[in-house]
Design a protein around this motif. Structure first.
Motif, short mmCIF file in Angstrom:
data_model
loop_
_atom_site.label_atom_id
_atom_site.label_comp_id
_atom_site.label_asym_id
_atom_site.label_seq_id
_atom_site.Cartn_x
_atom_site.Cartn_y
_atom_site.Cartn_z
N ALA A 1 0.85 -1.20 0.00
CA ALA A 1 0.00 0.00 0.00
C ALA A 1 0.88 1.25 0.00
O ALA A 1 0.59 2.22 -0.70
CB ALA A 1 -0.93 0.00 1.21
N ARG A 2 1.96 1.20 0.74
CA ARG A 2 2.87 2.36 0.78
C ARG A 2 3.49 2.61 -0.59
O ARG A 2 3.61 3.75 -1.02
CB ARG A 2 3.94 2.18 1.83
N VAL A 3 3.87 1.53 -1.29
CA VAL A 3 4.43 1.69 -2.63
C VAL A 3 3.41 2.37 -3.55
O VAL A 3 3.73 3.31 -4.28
CB VAL A 3 4.84 0.33 -3.23
N LEU B 1 -0.71 3.25 8.18
CA LEU B 1 -1.44 3.78 7.03
C LEU B 1 -2.60 4.66 7.49
O LEU B 1 -3.17 5.41 6.71
CB LEU B 1 -1.99 2.64 6.16
N ALA B 2 -2.95 4.54 8.77
CA ALA B 2 -4.10 5.28 9.29
C ALA B 2 -3.82 6.77 9.19
O ALA B 2 -2.69 7.21 9.34
CB ALA B 2 -4.40 4.87 10.71
N GLY B 3 -4.87 7.53 8.92
CA GLY B 3 -4.68 8.97 8.83
C GLY B 3 -4.37 9.42 7.42
O GLY B 3 -4.45 10.59 7.10
N SER C 1 -5.71 9.76 3.93
CA SER C 1 -7.07 9.73 3.37
C SER C 1 -7.09 8.97 2.03
O SER C 1 -8.16 8.67 1.50
CB SER C 1 -7.60 11.15 3.18
N GLY C 2 -5.93 8.63 1.50
CA GLY C 2 -5.87 7.86 0.26
C GLY C 2 -5.91 6.36 0.50
O GLY C 2 -5.76 5.57 -0.43
N VAL C 3 -6.08 5.99 1.77
CA VAL C 3 -6.13 4.56 2.11
C VAL C 3 -7.40 4.28 2.91
O VAL C 3 -7.78 5.04 3.79
CB VAL C 3 -4.90 4.15 2.97
N PHE C 4 -8.06 3.18 2.58
CA PHE C 4 -9.25 2.77 3.32
C PHE C 4 -9.09 1.31 3.67
O PHE C 4 -8.83 0.48 2.79
CB PHE C 4 -10.49 2.99 2.45
N ILE C 5 -9.22 0.98 4.95
CA ILE C 5 -8.99 -0.40 5.40
C ILE C 5 -10.27 -0.96 6.01
O ILE C 5 -10.92 -0.30 6.81
CB ILE C 5 -7.87 -0.47 6.45
#
Ligand code: GTP
Ligand code: MG
Length: 339
Positions: free
Chosen positions: A65-67, A101-103, A105-109
């Motif tokens: 996800a970071r990549v 990854l929290a915080g 906004s381009g990631v939703f888990i």
């Protein structure tokens, strides 16, 4: 238009979360929104990550996800836990591990657990992936434990499937027997910092080398059976994809760029051989048949009185009726009820 669907298209995370809950509970409430969102799907890259418990799937998903975030892609993550109906522990673990990854906004888990049947979970997962797709996430990562049939079904939602192995989990050949080669597009040996990683790698490699026939069988079983009907044999031959084996240390971000590249290569391979559409057609067909099977069975069970059903089971057990005849008997009973 359905309010929740509109809100999801406008980017509301709250609406997305509410719809996901409806989907997870297999509630009918999501049906209308799903139907309205369906035309907005088909854009996301869907990547499945599976493997035995504790091999490092969540850590890899986190690192991947970071990549993708560095490439400015938005990422939706669904962690599916088919193993236990009350799996607060595992889900909590995933949340904690993915905390960095929290915080963003381009990631939703989102985690999903078993409610009813595993078949239900496979359907719920497909719907959840579609919701994230419609919500506009560029990449959707689906993590699921294990390599049993139900997990294979879940993973079949994906365009690219990553199977994660780790050293020291016991008999390597066992894992291979469990059919992972049939579903893997990319093989990962995670925990490459641990002793035995090289052995695991060698075992997998030799399986793959042994394996032109294996690779071919894999193509047919995983990608190909239905697509095969529609393509000349030599085309399939030319298009055999032998899964790359990538070594990673997920917790140290090592090998992750190589993994992302292998995923990209698989995507390019599918495009190059015009397989994307054929594979999607196959996924659609499998899903449609699955849904029909469930719906038709539910309908039959609703139509036929429970005592008639147990009567039929009893007669099979008494060797008075064979299971094939029983099917005909039940269908006749259903017709009787319907008329
Ligand atoms: N040494 C080492 N430990 C790792 C590596 N990747 C993950 N771990 C650790 O292995 C444990 C399990 O990692 P997870 O990412 O939760 O594995 P998982 O496959 O998602 O686990 P489940 O979802 O419970 O099946 C954690 O304690 C991680 O910190 C690695 O590359 N090397
Ligand atoms: Mg996990």
């Amino acid at each position: 238009m359905n309010e929740l669907a509109v809100a999801v298209l406008e980017g509301s995370r709250r609406a997305l979360a509410r719809l996901l809950t409806l989907v997870e509970n297999e509630s009918d409430g999501a049906g209308e929104a799903l139907a309205e969102l369906f035309p907005h799907t088909g854009r996301a890259r869907i990547i499945g990550v599976t493997g035995a418990p504790g091999t490092g799937k969540s850590s890899l998903v986190n690192a991947l996800a970071r990549v993708y975030r560095e490439q400015n892609k938005t990422v939706g993550i669904i962690a599916v836990d088919p193993t236990s109906p009350f799996s607060g522990g595992a889900i909590l673990g995933d949340r904690i591990r993915m905390r960095d990854l929290a915080g963003d906004s381009g990631v939703f888990i989102r985690s999903m657990a078993t409610r009813g049947s595993l078949g239900g979970l496979a359907h719920a997962t497909r719907d959840a992936v579609r919701l994230l797709d419609a919500a506009g996430f560029d990449v959707v990562l689906v993590e699921t434990v294990g390599a049993g049939q139900s997990e294979v079904d879940i993973v079949r939602t994906a365009q690219t499937t990553i199977v994660v192995e780790a050293p020291g989990l016991g008999d390597d050949i066992q894992a291979i027997k469990a059919g992972i080669l049939e579903i893997a597009d990319v093989l990962v040996i995670n925990k490459a910092d641990r002793p035995g990683a090289e052995n695991t790698r060698r075992a997998l490699r030799s399986m793959l080398e042994l394996g032109h026939p294996v690779a071919r069988a894999r193509i047919i079983a995983h990608h190909g059976r239905l697509a095969l009907d529609e393509q000349p044999a030599e085309e399939i031959d030319a298009a055999v994809w032998v899964p790359p084996v990538v070594s990673t240390v997920a917790v140290a971000d090592s090998g992750i760029d190589e993994l992302a590249q292998a995923i990209e290569d698989h995507h390019a391979y599918l495009q190059e051989h015009n397989m994307t559409e054929a594979l999607e057609r196959q996924r659609v067909r499998i899903e449609l048949y699955d849904r029909l099977r469930v719906t038709l069975l539910d309908r039959l069970l609703a139509d036929v009185p429970a005592e008639d059903l147990s009567g039929v089971i009893e007669r099979i057990q008494q060797r008075q009726l064979d299971p094939r005849q029983a099917v005909e008997t039940l269908l006749a009973l259903q017709r009787g009820v319907r008329e």
